[in-house]
Motif scaffolding. Structure first.
Motif, PDB file in Angstrom:
ATOM      1  N   PHE A  25       0.819  -1.218   0.000  1.00  0.00           N
ATOM      2  CA  PHE A  25       0.000   0.000   0.000  1.00  0.00           C
ATOM      3  C   PHE A  25       0.853   1.267   0.000  1.00  0.00           C
ATOM      4  O   PHE A  25       0.636   2.151  -0.845  1.00  0.00           O
ATOM      5  N   PRO A  26       1.836   1.418   0.908  1.00  0.00           N
ATOM      6  CA  PRO A  26       2.681   2.623   0.832  1.00  0.00           C
ATOM      7  C   PRO A  26       3.434   2.747  -0.492  1.00  0.00           C
ATOM      8  O   PRO A  26       3.582   3.851  -1.011  1.00  0.00           O
ATOM      9  N   LEU A  27       3.874   1.636  -1.027  1.00  0.00           N
ATOM     10  CA  LEU A  27       4.561   1.662  -2.321  1.00  0.00           C
ATOM     11  C   LEU A  27       3.645   2.247  -3.400  1.00  0.00           C
ATOM     12  O   LEU A  27       4.046   3.139  -4.162  1.00  0.00           O
ATOM     13  N   LEU A  28       2.409   1.791  -3.453  1.00  0.00           N
ATOM     14  CA  LEU A  28       1.458   2.322  -4.430  1.00  0.00           C
ATOM     15  C   LEU A  28       1.163   3.807  -4.191  1.00  0.00           C
ATOM     16  O   LEU A  28       1.052   4.583  -5.143  1.00  0.00           O
ATOM     17  N   MET A  29       1.038   4.195  -2.936  1.00  0.00           N
ATOM     18  CA  MET A  29       0.748   5.596  -2.628  1.00  0.00           C
ATOM     19  C   MET A  29       1.910   6.501  -3.029  1.00  0.00           C
ATOM     20  O   MET A  29       1.697   7.616  -3.497  1.00  0.00           O
ATOM     21  N   ILE A  30       3.133   6.026  -2.872  1.00  0.00           N
ATOM     22  CA  ILE A  30       4.299   6.812  -3.286  1.00  0.00           C
ATOM     23  C   ILE A  30       4.306   6.960  -4.810  1.00  0.00           C
ATOM     24  O   ILE A  30       4.533   8.055  -5.330  1.00  0.00           O
ATOM     25  N   ILE A  31       4.031   5.884  -5.513  1.00  0.00           N
ATOM     26  CA  ILE A  31       3.986   5.941  -6.970  1.00  0.00           C
ATOM     27  C   ILE A  31       2.911   6.928  -7.433  1.00  0.00           C
ATOM     28  O   ILE A  31       3.106   7.669  -8.394  1.00  0.00           O
ATOM     29  N   LEU A  32       1.785   6.980  -6.711  1.00  0.00           N
ATOM     30  CA  LEU A  32       0.671   7.865  -7.075  1.00  0.00           C
ATOM     31  C   LEU A  32       0.800   9.272  -6.483  1.00  0.00           C
ATOM     32  O   LEU A  32      -0.160  10.035  -6.500  1.00  0.00           O
ATOM     33  N   ASP A  33       1.970   9.613  -5.955  1.00  0.00           N
ATOM     34  CA  ASP A  33       2.235  10.932  -5.357  1.00  0.00           C
ATOM     35  C   ASP A  33       1.364  11.237  -4.149  1.00  0.00           C
ATOM     36  O   ASP A  33       0.956  12.374  -3.927  1.00  0.00           O
ATOM     37  N   LYS A  34       1.086  10.250  -3.358  1.00  0.00           N
ATOM     38  CA  LYS A  34       0.319  10.419  -2.120  1.00  0.00           C
ATOM     39  C   LYS A  34       1.210  10.054  -0.936  1.00  0.00           C
ATOM     40  O   LYS A  34       0.886   9.199  -0.120  1.00  0.00           O
ATOM     41  N   THR A  35       2.350  10.752  -0.827  1.00  0.00           N
ATOM     42  CA  THR A  35       3.325  10.392   0.207  1.00  0.00           C
ATOM     43  C   THR A  35       2.810  10.545   1.633  1.00  0.00           C
ATOM     44  O   THR A  35       3.184   9.739   2.478  1.00  0.00           O
ATOM     45  N   PRO A  36       1.952  11.549   1.959  1.00  0.00           N
ATOM     46  CA  PRO A  36       1.445  11.581   3.336  1.00  0.00           C
ATOM     47  C   PRO A  36       0.675  10.313   3.707  1.00  0.00           C
ATOM     48  O   PRO A  36       0.789   9.818   4.831  1.00  0.00           O
ATOM     49  N   VAL A  37      -0.052   9.767   2.763  1.00  0.00           N
ATOM     50  CA  VAL A  37      -0.792   8.526   3.017  1.00  0.00           C
ATOM     51  C   VAL A  37       0.202   7.376   3.219  1.00  0.00           C
ATOM     52  O   VAL A  37       0.026   6.545   4.109  1.00  0.00           O
ATOM     53  N   ALA A  38       1.246   7.347   2.413  1.00  0.00           N
ATOM     54  CA  ALA A  38       2.263   6.294   2.542  1.00  0.00           C
ATOM     55  C   ALA A  38       2.960   6.366   3.893  1.00  0.00           C
ATOM     56  O   ALA A  38       3.155   5.342   4.553  1.00  0.00           O
ATOM     57  N   TYR A  39       3.337   7.577   4.302  1.00  0.00           N
ATOM     58  CA  TYR A  39       3.988   7.732   5.604  1.00  0.00           C
ATOM     59  C   TYR A  39       3.053   7.310   6.735  1.00  0.00           C
ATOM     60  O   TYR A  39       3.461   6.618   7.671  1.00  0.00           O
ATOM     61  N   CYS A  40       1.807   7.735   6.675  1.00  0.00           N
ATOM     62  CA  CYS A  40       0.849   7.394   7.733  1.00  0.00           C
ATOM     63  C   CYS A  40       0.574   5.894   7.770  1.00  0.00           C
ATOM     64  O   CYS A  40       0.449   5.312   8.844  1.00  0.00           O
ATOM     65  N   ALA A  41       0.499   5.253   6.610  1.00  0.00           N
ATOM     66  CA  ALA A  41       0.276   3.808   6.565  1.00  0.00           C
ATOM     67  C   ALA A  41       1.474   3.065   7.165  1.00  0.00           C
ATOM     68  O   ALA A  41       1.295   2.120   7.949  1.00  0.00           O
ATOM     69  N   SER A  42       2.675   3.487   6.821  1.00  0.00           N
ATOM     70  CA  SER A  42       3.874   2.831   7.352  1.00  0.00           C
ATOM     71  C   SER A  42       3.978   3.016   8.858  1.00  0.00           C
ATOM     72  O   SER A  42       4.260   2.068   9.596  1.00  0.00           O
ATOM     73  N   ALA A  43       3.743   4.236   9.315  1.00  0.00           N
ATOM     74  CA  ALA A  43       3.774   4.499  10.757  1.00  0.00           C
ATOM     75  C   ALA A  43       2.620   3.781  11.450  1.00  0.00           C
ATOM     76  O   ALA A  43       2.784   3.243  12.555  1.00  0.00           O
ATOM     77  N   GLY A  44       1.443   3.761  10.814  1.00  0.00           N
ATOM     78  CA  GLY A  44       0.281   3.093  11.393  1.00  0.00           C
ATOM     79  C   GLY A  44       0.501   1.605  11.575  1.00  0.00           C
ATOM     80  O   GLY A  44       0.023   1.007  12.541  1.00  0.00           O
ATOM     81  N   ASN A  45       1.237   0.996  10.660  1.00  0.00           N
ATOM     82  CA  ASN A  45       1.559  -0.422  10.796  1.00  0.00           C
ATOM     83  C   ASN A  45       2.398  -0.654  12.048  1.00  0.00           C
ATOM     84  O   ASN A  45       2.082  -1.516  12.863  1.00  0.00           O
ATOM     85  N   LEU A  46       3.439   0.146  12.218  1.00  0.00           N
ATOM     86  CA  LEU A  46       4.332  -0.016  13.365  1.00  0.00           C
ATOM     87  C   LEU A  46       3.625   0.336  14.676  1.00  0.00           C
ATOM     88  O   LEU A  46       3.674  -0.425  15.646  1.00  0.00           O
ATOM     89  N   ILE A  47       2.929   1.455  14.699  1.00  0.00           N
ATOM     90  CA  ILE A  47       2.195   1.875  15.903  1.00  0.00           C
ATOM     91  C   ILE A  47       1.108   0.862  16.238  1.00  0.00           C
ATOM     92  O   ILE A  47       0.922   0.478  17.399  1.00  0.00           O
ATOM     93  N   GLY A  48       0.387   0.414  15.208  1.00  0.00           N
ATOM     94  CA  GLY A  48      -0.705  -0.535  15.411  1.00  0.00           C
ATOM     95  C   GLY A  48      -0.243  -1.847  16.007  1.00  0.00           C
ATOM     96  O   GLY A  48      -0.968  -2.472  16.787  1.00  0.00           O
ATOM     97  N   MET A  49       0.960  -2.271  15.653  1.00  0.00           N
ATOM     98  CA  MET A  49       1.466  -3.518  16.225  1.00  0.00           C
ATOM     99  C   MET A  49       1.674  -3.391  17.735  1.00  0.00           C
ATOM    100  O   MET A  49       1.298  -4.288  18.490  1.00  0.00           O
ATOM    101  N   PHE A  50       2.237  -2.276  18.161  1.00  0.00           N
ATOM    102  CA  PHE A  50       2.443  -2.080  19.597  1.00  0.00           C
ATOM    103  C   PHE A  50       1.127  -1.865  20.328  1.00  0.00           C
ATOM    104  O   PHE A  50       0.882  -2.472  21.367  1.00  0.00           O
TER     105      PHE A  50
END
Length: 154
Positions: free
Chosen positions: A55-80
């Motif tokens: 998902f973050p990879l696709l968002m970066i390709i589509l120029d939606k970097t804030p979504v990519a950053y939030c998804a990546s951080a959300g994965n890590l935060i969500g695990m804890f």
């Protein structure tokens, strides 16, 4: 050469890919080296991180970097959050288990013994994606307003 979504801002996309890859790299190291016997972290490693890195990879390709950053951080935060909130909920619910409940009412026993960590991780991940989408929309609205203001003053 005509600019398209793949050729626009390659330096920014590479930087975003490196940041997101670092977040997933940290997740991998945490899961495999330190918390491999903890429920949510073990589940994520066993299930290939549910391919959330796509998902973050696709968002970066589509120029939606804030979504990519939030998804990546959300994965890590969500695990804890999922692990520790799931542990807390499970502990509180297990206090309601009485001797013999497993034999007399196995459904209730299972319900009281369930760990909701993965569910909590998923909800946290989706909330963070929603935050990223909201940030992207707000940034686009501000850009359009700024562009309209610059045109009207020119």
């Amino acid at each position: 050469m005509k600019e398209n979504i793949f050729t626009r801002n390659p330096g920014g996309k590479i930087a975003a890919l490196l940041v997101c890859a670092a977040m997933y790299g940290i997740t991998y190291i945490i899961c495999e080296e330190f918390l491999f016997n903890v429920y949510v972290f073990e589940w994520m490693a066993h299930n290939n991180y549910v391919y959330t890195w796509i998902f973050p990879l696709l968002m970066i390709i589509l120029d939606k970097t804030p979504v990519a950053y939030c998804a990546s951080a959300g994965n890590l935060i969500g695990m804890f959050v999922g692990q520790y909130l799931g542990d807390f909920i499970q502990l509180q619910r297990m206090k309601q288990i009485t001797p013999g409940l497993e034999e007399t009412n196995p459904g209730l026993y299972w319900s009281l013994n369930t760990h909701y960590g993965v569910f909590i991780w998923g909800i946290t991940f989706l909330i963070c994606i929603g935050i990223g989408i909201a940030v992207t929309v707000i940034m686009n609205v501000k850009r359009k307003r700024r562009g309209l203001n610059e045109l009207s003053t020119a």
